[in-house]
Design a protein around this motif. Structure first.
Motif, mmCIF file in Angstrom:
data_model
loop_
_atom_site.group_PDB
_atom_site.id
_atom_site.type_symbol
_atom_site.label_atom_id
_atom_site.label_comp_id
_atom_site.label_asym_id
_atom_site.label_seq_id
_atom_site.Cartn_x
_atom_site.Cartn_y
_atom_site.Cartn_z
ATOM 1 N N CYS A 565 0.842 -1.201 0.000
ATOM 2 C CA CYS A 565 0.000 0.000 0.000
ATOM 3 C C CYS A 565 0.879 1.255 0.000
ATOM 4 O O CYS A 565 2.002 1.258 0.515
ATOM 5 C CB CYS A 565 -0.915 0.009 1.221
ATOM 6 S SG CYS A 565 -2.148 -1.323 1.218
ATOM 7 N N GLU A 566 0.324 2.329 -0.572
ATOM 8 C CA GLU A 566 1.072 3.578 -0.639
ATOM 9 C C GLU A 566 1.206 4.238 0.726
ATOM 10 O O GLU A 566 2.167 4.979 0.983
ATOM 11 C CB GLU A 566 0.396 4.558 -1.603
ATOM 12 C CG GLU A 566 0.519 4.205 -3.079
ATOM 13 C CD GLU A 566 -0.515 3.189 -3.521
ATOM 14 O OE1 GLU A 566 -1.303 2.751 -2.659
ATOM 15 O OE2 GLU A 566 -0.539 2.838 -4.725
ATOM 16 N N TYR A 567 0.256 3.982 1.638
ATOM 17 C CA TYR A 567 0.270 4.619 2.951
ATOM 18 C C TYR A 567 0.017 3.560 4.014
ATOM 19 O O TYR A 567 -0.615 2.531 3.756
ATOM 20 C CB TYR A 567 -0.797 5.716 3.058
ATOM 21 C CG TYR A 567 -0.636 6.820 2.047
ATOM 22 C CD1 TYR A 567 0.200 7.893 2.295
ATOM 23 C CD2 TYR A 567 -1.333 6.783 0.832
ATOM 24 C CE1 TYR A 567 0.351 8.908 1.362
ATOM 25 C CE2 TYR A 567 -1.181 7.789 -0.091
ATOM 26 C CZ TYR A 567 -0.344 8.857 0.173
ATOM 27 O OH TYR A 567 -0.203 9.859 -0.737
ATOM 28 N N THR A 568 0.480 3.843 5.239
ATOM 29 C CA THR A 568 0.274 2.949 6.382
ATOM 30 C C THR A 568 -0.187 3.804 7.559
ATOM 31 O O THR A 568 0.406 4.862 7.846
ATOM 32 C CB THR A 568 1.555 2.187 6.752
ATOM 33 O OG1 THR A 568 1.989 1.432 5.630
ATOM 34 C CG2 THR A 568 1.294 1.258 7.928
ATOM 35 N N PRO A 589 4.987 6.581 3.481
ATOM 36 C CA PRO A 589 4.660 7.339 4.697
ATOM 37 C C PRO A 589 3.880 6.482 5.689
ATOM 38 O O PRO A 589 2.928 5.788 5.322
ATOM 39 C CB PRO A 589 3.797 8.492 4.165
ATOM 40 C CG PRO A 589 4.170 8.611 2.731
ATOM 41 C CD PRO A 589 4.490 7.232 2.273
ATOM 42 N N THR A 590 4.287 6.496 6.938
ATOM 43 C CA THR A 590 3.644 5.735 8.004
ATOM 44 C C THR A 590 3.241 6.705 9.106
ATOM 45 O O THR A 590 4.073 7.464 9.620
ATOM 46 C CB THR A 590 4.576 4.662 8.566
ATOM 47 O OG1 THR A 590 4.942 3.767 7.513
ATOM 48 C CG2 THR A 590 3.889 3.889 9.679
ATOM 49 N N VAL A 591 1.956 6.680 9.470
ATOM 50 C CA VAL A 591 1.422 7.539 10.520
ATOM 51 C C VAL A 591 1.025 6.659 11.689
ATOM 52 O O VAL A 591 0.354 5.630 11.507
ATOM 53 C CB VAL A 591 0.209 8.349 10.018
ATOM 54 C CG1 VAL A 591 -0.348 9.218 11.140
ATOM 55 C CG2 VAL A 591 0.606 9.218 8.827
ATOM 56 N N VAL A 592 1.457 7.050 12.896
ATOM 57 C CA VAL A 592 1.140 6.304 14.108
ATOM 58 C C VAL A 592 0.280 7.197 14.994
ATOM 59 O O VAL A 592 0.670 8.340 15.299
ATOM 60 C CB VAL A 592 2.419 5.862 14.853
ATOM 61 C CG1 VAL A 592 2.041 5.070 16.095
ATOM 62 C CG2 VAL A 592 3.314 5.048 13.942
ATOM 63 N N LEU A 593 -0.884 6.680 15.397
ATOM 64 C CA LEU A 593 -1.786 7.394 16.295
ATOM 65 C C LEU A 593 -1.702 6.776 17.673
ATOM 66 O O LEU A 593 -1.834 5.550 17.832
ATOM 67 C CB LEU A 593 -3.224 7.331 15.786
ATOM 68 C CG LEU A 593 -3.485 7.821 14.358
ATOM 69 C CD1 LEU A 593 -4.969 7.719 14.032
ATOM 70 C CD2 LEU A 593 -3.016 9.255 14.184
#
Length: 890
Positions: A565-568, A589-593
């Motif tokens: 996938c293009e984003y995580t 790009p990987t975003v962690v919440l």
């Protein structure tokens, strides 16, 4: 009355109709019978005359006196009605004829047994008679006994004359009959009209109030009976009027006594009302003054508690300070509830009508209450249906207050599980939408008996709830009052042990002028892998991302993340340790919440954001790699000119301390007069002003600041002890841009600073540094994106606005330089410098700063500095002609 007379005439006329009908029928019968009889008589006479002629002709033929035939036919022609006479022999040869020529008769139908024939052709009647020998009875078989035939033609003229005479006599009879009926009708109508006119005059006299009258009708008929009844009616009315007059006199006497009593009572009630109004006003003033006086020390308590907690204190001292802060916060909540409740009871609430971004408002409310939910491990999720409008016209503070109360209650009474916030559009048109807000939880629930009391004043489900969870019991009362004041409905659905759902509906106007905050379609078709173990927040994220057109691959384990996938997007709950995440080997790009993302330093290449996250920040992070890693507040807005106006020294000290954490050294004023004087001499970038102050309040001071001086366009934020402004429109009319409720916390203050202060001027460390060995570019695209927090559309719009204004600004600056108007040049340069703060134009920004310094210091090289600004403007205009902004920010 004329209609009634006409109706009477119609009845009489209808009564005479049968007589006319009988007369007409009789006349028609007599005339028809007479005409038929006359025709039969003429036919019989014609037959008799033809028979007599045949007998005479038979003798003549028998004696062979043929010379007499002409005389016979001529004499027969003289008979009345005879038109022509002809005699034929047995061979049908004409022997004699008198009169006009006629046709030869057709004797095929004649015989000795049928000796005659009648032929009527409408104009005349032809009679043909067989001539037989006299005194001889011929045999039917012997045709030689026929001597010939006699034909007589009769004219119908006499018959027609008789017919017209009959019609004339019948018409005369009928006319006489009609004339007789008309005479009778006129006579009857005259008598009835006379009697009706008398009755009408009598009724009019009665209706006009005349009573001393007596009606008389001659004769002994129904009208006479009506006149007698009118006399009886008149006598009854006279008697009733006498009794009514007596009753009125008695009633007037009683009424005078009652009015005197009521007048005394009204005076007493008016005095009591004035006392109640005075007492209510005194209560409102007391509550307002009490609120202001209580919030002032609370502001100091909370502010200095936060300052102490930032210091290096441990053990019992830290626990004591935290206890002080929590107690002050609880006391502030109780004061807010009581004040709002008193305003609702007094009907003093004034609602604003300004644009509200629904998702942004609801997300901000959730983010504000998220720490309490995170401490209990609750899953907090927001669901907004796609058909809901993005922006409406309403009071954002009141909407936020309603949602805050409902969500806070859900967090308070939910030990574990989830809290779900839903927004549904029930119906909509081009102008407005009926919105339904729902807050559902998996908490303790409410029974049917408790639901009847839940919206009562100072009421909770039962006594144990207050002891266990605390609270004043006013939150839901305030919610109900606010919703009803806004024209909506509020309700509750709940079962014990199965949670509760509080809902309210509002019909709000749609804001068609709202500008889309981001181009969310930019992520359309992109794939994203989403990890979240919680059910509801994962569904909320999935619905949001799919609304942007993204292809979502959800998973419940980290090992299931799709690397293609293009984003995580990784969403961690309370129990998950961020250090347990696998190494970040992804090139995407990987975003962690995480609920505690800001408490830990992360240098793993991922973008860490607080949970729950706003949709705008999440989009920016996915689109441009925007990170929310906290920056050093000590230098965040250093160098910004800020004015604080408050009559309380503690509040001035607290605000100054908070602003010092952001690198700001504010100017302080203790009243409105002093603030206006400061604003006449110095230009500020932001002004904080208290509403209630002696000598000159904050509203009047703001109005005077807007009218004259150097701060006509400077943002002003009001500070008040009230949770929400009493009249938002009054603040807007005075030129106030924002509102802060005491006690002010750092989070509120940071939002105001970020909204009104320029990051480019206040945060030089975040701007891309310029290599001293190279000449800076006229436009720094990277700096533009940084100043707009990685919003390409916003950066492009801000730069375009600056470039479009440059020709006019260059003309004004050149003209002021030519005439030597340094004050006007300073104003123009200040406006241009402010525009540069929001765009990446390092050359122009540096030149405007140099010109400002030269003007303030009275340097001799002011002209050279102004010429440098003009050259930078020309440089930017040339750059604009050579570059396409859409391509630069694509």
């Amino acid at each position: 009355m004329r209609r009634r007379y006409g109706f009477k005439r119609l009845i009489i006329f209808l009564g005479l109709l049968p007589v006319l009908a009988v007369c007409l029928s009789f006349s028609i019968y007599v005339i028809h019978n007479q005409l038929s009889t006359t025709r039969d008589i003429m036919s019989d006479r014609a037959l008799a005359a033809a028979r007599q002629l045949s007998v005479v002709v038979a003798h003549t033929l028998e004696d062979r006196h043929y010379d007499l035939l002409d005389e016979l036919t001529q004499s027969a022609l003289e008979e009345n009605g005879v038109r022509a006479v002809s005699v034929y022999d047995r061979n049908l040869e004409l022997l004699s004829h008198s009169g006009p020529a006629t046709e030869t008769p057709d004797i095929s139908g004649l015989s000795l047994s049928t000796p005659y024939q009648l032929v009527d052709n409408g104009k005349q009647l032809d009679v043909v008679w067989t001539i037989t020998p006299p005194n001889n009875q011929p045999s039917a078989a012997n045709s030689n006994d026929v001597l010939g035939w006699a034909k007589m033609s009769y004219s119908w003229h006499q018959y027609e004359l008789m017919k017209y005479q009959s019609l004339l006599s019948g018409s005369m009879f009928l006319g006489l009959t009609v004339l007789f009926c008309v005479i009778i009708f006129s006579y009857i109508n005259h008598n009835i009209s006379r009697d009706l006119k008398g009755l009408r005059d009598a009724a009019r006299r009665l209706s006009s109030g005349e009573r001393d009258i007596h009606f008389f009708m001659p004769g002994n008929d129904e009208f006479t009976s009506i006149a007698e009844e009118l006399n009886h009616l008149n006598a009854s009315q006279i008697q009733a009027l006498k009794e009514l007059q007596q009753n009125l006199e008695q009633s007037n006497s009683d009424l005078r006594e009652t009015l005197e009593t009521l007048e005394v009572q009204n005076i007493e009630l008016d005095l009591a009302r004035r006392e109640a109004i005075t007492a209510n006003r005194m209560k409102s003033e007391f509550l307002a003054n009490t609120s202001h006086e209580i919030r002032t020390p609370l502001n100091s308590i909370l502010g200095f508690s936060n300052i102490l907690l930032k210091a290096d204190i441990k053990g019992r001292q830290r626990e004591a300070v935290e206890t002080i802060r929590n107690s002050a916060t609880n006391l502030l909540t109780i004061i807010n509830d009581i004040l709002d409740f008193s305003k609702l009871e007094a009907g003093k609430l004034v609602f604003d009508n300004a644009p509200v971004q629904l998702r942004e408002m609801m997300e901000d409310t959730m983010i504000m209450l998220a720490p309490g939910a995170a401490d209990k491990g609750l899953d907090l999720a927001l669901f907004i249906e796609p058909d809901c409008p993005e922006s409406v016209l309403s009071d954002s503070l009141r909407l936020r207050q309603i949602l805050t109360n409902l969500i806070n209650n859900a967090i308070k009474f939910t030990p574990c599980g989830h809290i779900r916030i839903d927004l549904h559009c029930k119906e909509s048109d081009e102008e407005s939408a009926l919105l339904e807000f729902k807050v559902s939880d998996s908490g303790i629930g409410i029974s049917a008996e408790q639901r009847k009391l839940i919206f009562g004043n100072f009421t909770q489900a039962d006594a144990s709830v207050t002891r266990q969870y605390g609270g004043t019991g006013l939150g839901l009362v305030i919610v109900q009052g606010l919703v009803k004041e806004m024209g909506g409905e509020v309700g509750l659905e709940s079962e014990p042990g199965r949670g509760s759902t509080f809902w309210f509906t509002l019909r709000l106007p749609i804001d068609h002028s709202a500008v889309e905050m981001r181009n969310f379609t930019a992520l359309n078709g992109q794939r994203i892998a989403v990890y979240d173990r919680s059910q509801y927040y994962a569904e909320s994220l999935k619905a949001l991302l799919q609304g942007w057109g993204m292809e979502v691959h959800s998973c419940r384990e980290l090992t299931e993340l799709d690397s293609q996938c293009e984003y995580t997007l990784i969403s961690l709950d309370k129990d998950e340790d961020p250090s347990d995440l696998p190494p970040n080997n992804s090139q995407h790009p990987t975003v962690v919440l995480s609920a505690h993302a800001e408490d830990i330093e992360h240098n793993d290449g991922r973008i860490w954001m607080s949970k729950p996250v706003s949709h705008v920040r999440l989009f920016d992070a996915l689109r441009s790699g925007y990170s929310t890693k906290p920056y050093q507040r000590s230098t965040a807005y250093s160098g910004s000119a800020v004015l604080i106006v408050d009559d309380n020294p503690s509040n001035l000290h607290i605000l100054s301390s908070f602003l010092g954490d952001f690198g700001i050294k504010p100017v302080t004023a203790q009243n409105g007069i002093e603030a206006v004087a400061y604003c006449q001499d110095q230009r500020f970038e932001l002004i904080f002003i208290d509403i209630q102050m002696p000598q000159m309040d904050g509203i009047e001071a703001s109005r005077q600041i807007r009218e004259t001086g150097l701060n006509i366009h400077t943002p002003i934020a009001a500070i008040s002890a009230y949770l929400a402004p009493d009249n938002p429109s009054q603040l807007r009319e005075a030129g106030i841009n924002d509102y802060l409720s005491k006690p002010v916390n750092e989070a509120q203050l940071e939002k105001i600073l970020a909204r009104h202060l320029s990051p480019s001027c206040a945060l030089p460390n975040i701007i891309e540094p310029i290599d001293n060995d190279t000449v800076p570019r006229p436009v720094d695209i990277k700096q533009c994106l940084s100043l707009s927090k990685n919003r390409p559309e916003l950066a492009k719009d801000m730069l375009k606005m600056l470039l479009d204004q440059l020709p006019a600004q260059r003309r004004d600056i050149a003209q002021s330089l030519h005439i030597g108007d340094w004050e006007l040049l300073d104003q123009l340069n200040h406006g241009l410098k402010g525009s540069c703060c929001y765009t990446g134009v390092p050359h122009l920004q540096a030149s405007t700063s140099a010109l400002e310094a030269a003007l303030n210091n009275g340097a001799a090289d002011t002209t050279n500095a102004a010429q440098a600004v003009l050259r930078c403007i020309d440089e930017l205009q040339t750059w604009h002609e050579e570059h396409d902004l859409d391509v630069m920010f694509d």
